[in-house]
Design a protein around this motif. Structure first.
Motif, short mmCIF file in Angstrom:
data_model
loop_
_atom_site.label_atom_id
_atom_site.label_comp_id
_atom_site.label_asym_id
_atom_site.label_seq_id
_atom_site.Cartn_x
_atom_site.Cartn_y
_atom_site.Cartn_z
N ALA A 97 0.81 -1.22 0.00
CA ALA A 97 0.00 0.00 0.00
C ALA A 97 0.85 1.27 0.00
CB ALA A 97 -0.95 0.00 1.20
N TYR A 144 2.56 2.26 -2.25
CA TYR A 144 2.50 2.85 -3.59
C TYR A 144 1.72 4.17 -3.55
CZ TYR A 144 -2.46 2.08 -4.52
OH TYR A 144 -3.82 2.16 -4.47
N GLU A 145 0.67 4.19 -2.71
CA GLU A 145 -0.20 5.36 -2.67
C GLU A 145 0.52 6.56 -2.08
OE1 GLU A 145 -3.91 4.79 -0.63
OE2 GLU A 145 -4.93 6.01 -2.12
N LEU A 146 1.29 6.30 -1.02
CA LEU A 146 2.04 7.36 -0.37
C LEU A 146 3.09 7.92 -1.34
CD1 LEU A 146 2.59 8.68 2.49
CD2 LEU A 146 4.41 7.02 2.71
N LEU A 147 3.75 7.01 -2.07
CA LEU A 147 4.82 7.43 -2.98
C LEU A 147 4.28 8.16 -4.21
CD1 LEU A 147 7.13 4.29 -2.87
CD2 LEU A 147 7.38 6.41 -1.62
N SER A 148 3.05 7.85 -4.59
CA SER A 148 2.50 8.48 -5.80
C SER A 148 1.64 9.71 -5.46
CB SER A 148 1.68 7.47 -6.60
OG SER A 148 0.57 7.03 -5.85
N ALA A 149 1.47 9.97 -4.16
CA ALA A 149 0.64 11.11 -3.74
C ALA A 149 1.50 12.38 -3.60
CB ALA A 149 -0.02 10.79 -2.40
N PRO A 150 0.85 13.53 -3.64
CA PRO A 150 1.62 14.79 -3.47
C PRO A 150 1.97 15.03 -2.00
CG PRO A 150 -0.69 15.28 -3.86
CD PRO A 150 -0.56 13.79 -3.93
N VAL A 151 2.64 14.09 -1.40
CA VAL A 151 3.10 14.25 -0.02
C VAL A 151 4.61 14.01 0.02
CG1 VAL A 151 0.93 13.66 1.11
CG2 VAL A 151 2.55 11.86 0.62
N GLY A 152 5.30 14.84 0.76
CA GLY A 152 6.76 14.71 0.88
C GLY A 152 7.14 14.33 2.29
#
Lengths: 316, 256
Positions: free
Chosen positions: B91, B93-101
């Motif tokens: 899961a 993948y969602e964090l890595l593909s989201a606009p969050v740094g």
């Protein structure tokens, strides 16, 4: 179809072990289209998607999405991109609606229960909104993945093998949903190794193998260029040669004159029309036949030819 | 610009996961700590000489150490588990593909882990009051210090969760390093009670400073100057933030 929404130049990825997953990919995706990326397992499809979506660090090359370099303007780009990975990956113990809300929030969108309901209803998940994800069937779990990806209203959606391992009914259901997304203006890039899927859904098709794009063209143009119709007429009595009246058709005699074979057409229906004409005029010309088999070449034939051709070129 | 909605979405999601299993998450540390207080504080503590603990009862003396034990183990394990699970299930993948740094991720995962351990610590503190009559000499500093320790060790746990590639590694640091160091760091005794060379050896244990820092806020006296304890904790916090920033910049154990 609009202008470019995604522009990839010279994209390379070499993994630590030395495996070159992408070997200089150039690709442009237009706004509003459905682009199918075809390739065998290990061709580089998932790596390419990963590089665009931020899961993979490219070794070289550039990616521009919505006119901006994704390495620099990654926040802006990612807000507009949705990803449905191949594997079912979420918190299985969480409720459906909570996971969809979570995705919407993570992409920076304000809470919008009406939109969440709309997304869940469009994927026939509304009745299951309070169910724990682990209680759902495989097909529904896949729909939850799509709902999560759609929760922030992406303009560009990646579907990595969306119908891998699902039954025929669910696959058709998924195609209908993809079609609805296209109608809503979402640009879709899907990877698949089901040729039927690309043939059914895509506006354009790209073929990738060993990290290289072998071909990109409109699906219809590919079929027109490489599509063929093949018809076998089993004759009642053997012919010594093709009658002059049929000389303008692409015909050959096989099996000692017992079989008249048509190989022609261009994927636009011309082949079918000519075979229909032949079927009528052969009888009129006194050439009797006892059987007729026809076959249209598919994207699969084209795909296999391209992959084999690529392998031969590399070997040479 | 920081994606605050993304950061709070991660925070809420992590807290929701905690409250889903709240019964076990809270009951287990509360029960363990209560047993320590009953066995050591009430049963054995009655035999101890209060002059060895700055005049306080032994039960009151061990409360800050037990709070620290909970804070360290809960902050570390909550954060390491919080980031390891999405890695394990895919899961992430969602964090890595989201606009969050890095900022949003730290706020969400580390903030939630620290908050969870603070909630458990507060419950333990209240529970301890049932068995032991303790005072908090500097309540504001105590709260500030506890928050700083929870944040530092949640950051540390986050690094462990990123580093770990199996459940076993997830347990190594909390069980084999933090737990022994906490026990040897003066949770149950004052280093003044130790003979040399152990008194000097104990001062090389970083957890010793943390426990004594918190003990000072409770009793107003400790084995080390309070400035050293606060400085040490702050330095550890800054180091962990720097390591996480490096991880996000390079993608180590996150991106292929």
């Amino acid at each position: 179809m609009g202008g470019p929404i995604l522009d990839i130049r010279g994209l390379e990825k070499t993994y630590k072990g030395g495996t070159k997953a992408l070997a200089g990919v150039d690709l442009t995706i237009n706004k509003g289209e459905i682009f199918a990326l075809l390739g065998p397992n290990g061709a580089g499809k998932t790596t390419l998607i990963g590089a665009i979506c931020g899961l993979v660090n490219p070794t070289a090359g550039s990616i521009h999405a919505f006119g901006q370099n994704t390495a620099k303007s990654w926040r802006e780009a990612r807000r507009k991109i949705g990803l449905v990975p191949q594997e079912l990956s979420f918190d299985m113990f969480d409720k459906v609606i909570r996971q969809v809300r979570y995705s919407r929030g993570m992409f920076g969108c304000p809470p919008d229960e009406a939109r969440i309901e709309e997304v869940l209803r469009s994927l026939s998940l509304w009745d299951k909104r309070d169910a724990a994800i682990r209680e759902l069937s495989g097909g529904m779990k896949r729909r939850v993945m799509i709902a999560k990806a759609l929760a922030h209203d992406p303009e560009l959606l990646f579907l990595d093998e969306p119908t891998a391992g699902v039954d025929v009914e669910l696959r058709r259901d998924m195609w209908r949903q993809i079609d609805a997304l296209r109608a809503a203006g979402v640009t879709i890039i899907l990877t698949t190794h089901y040729i039927e899927e690309a043939e059914e859904m895509a506006d354009r098709v790209g073929v990738i193998n060993k990290g290289r794009i072998l071909l990109v063209d409109d699906k219809d143009a590919i079929m027109a260029k490489l599509g063929r119709t093949e018809a076998h007429f089993t004759l009642a009595t053997p012919l010594a040669e093709i009658p002059a009246a049929f000389a303008h058709y692409p015909l050959t005699l096989e099996e000692g004159g017992m079989r008249l074979v048509y190989r022609g057409g261009d994927g636009t229906g011309k082949g079918k029309r000519e075979v229909a004409e032949l079927a009528q005029t052969l009888a009129g010309a006194g050439v009797a036949y006892t059987g007729l088999e026809t076959r249209e070449s598919t994207l699969e034939d084209i795909f296999v030819d391209l992959v084999e051709q690529g392998a031969q070129e590399q070997a040479a | 610009m920081m994606n605050w909605r993304g950061a709070t979405a991660i925070l809420k999601n992590e807290l929701a996961r905690f409250f889903r299993t709240a019964f076990g998450s809270i009951l287990s540390p509360v029960l363990t700590t209560s047993l320590y207080i009953v066995v050591f504080g009430a049963a054995i503590g009655g035999q101890m000489d209060p002059s060895q603990f700055g005049g306080a009862s032994y039960g009151a003396f061990i409360v800050p150490g037990l709070i620290m034990l909970t804070l360290l183990s809960e902050s570390t394990s909550n954060a390491s588990f919080g980031i390891y699970m999405p890695k394990f299930t895919g899961a992430i993948y969602e964090l890595l593909s989201a606009p969050v740094g890095v900022a949003e991720t730290i706020f969400g995962f580390v903030g939630a882990a620290a908050l969870k351990s603070l909630i458990i610590s507060a419950i333990i503190l209240i529970t301890a009051r049932v068995f032991v009559d303790y005072e908090i000499a500097h309540p504001v500093l105590a709260v500030g210090y506890v928050v700083m320790v929870a944040a530092s060790f949640a950051l540390f746990g986050f690094i462990i969760g990123l580093w770990a590639d199996g459940f076993e590694k997830l347990q190594i640091v909390p069980l084999l390093i933090l737990m022994p160091l906490t026990f040897l760091g003066g949770t149950f005794y004052s280093v003044q009670m130790l003979a040399e060379p152990w008194r000097t050896v104990a001062q090389f244990n970083p957890i010793f400073y943390l426990i004594n820092g918190l003990r000072w806020t409770f009793t107003g006296s400790s084995d080390v100057p309070i400035g050293v304890a606060f400085g040490f904790t702050l330095a550890f916090l800054v180091l962990c933030v720097a390591v996480i920033a490096w991880i996000f910049r390079t993608g180590w154990r996150l991106r292929e």
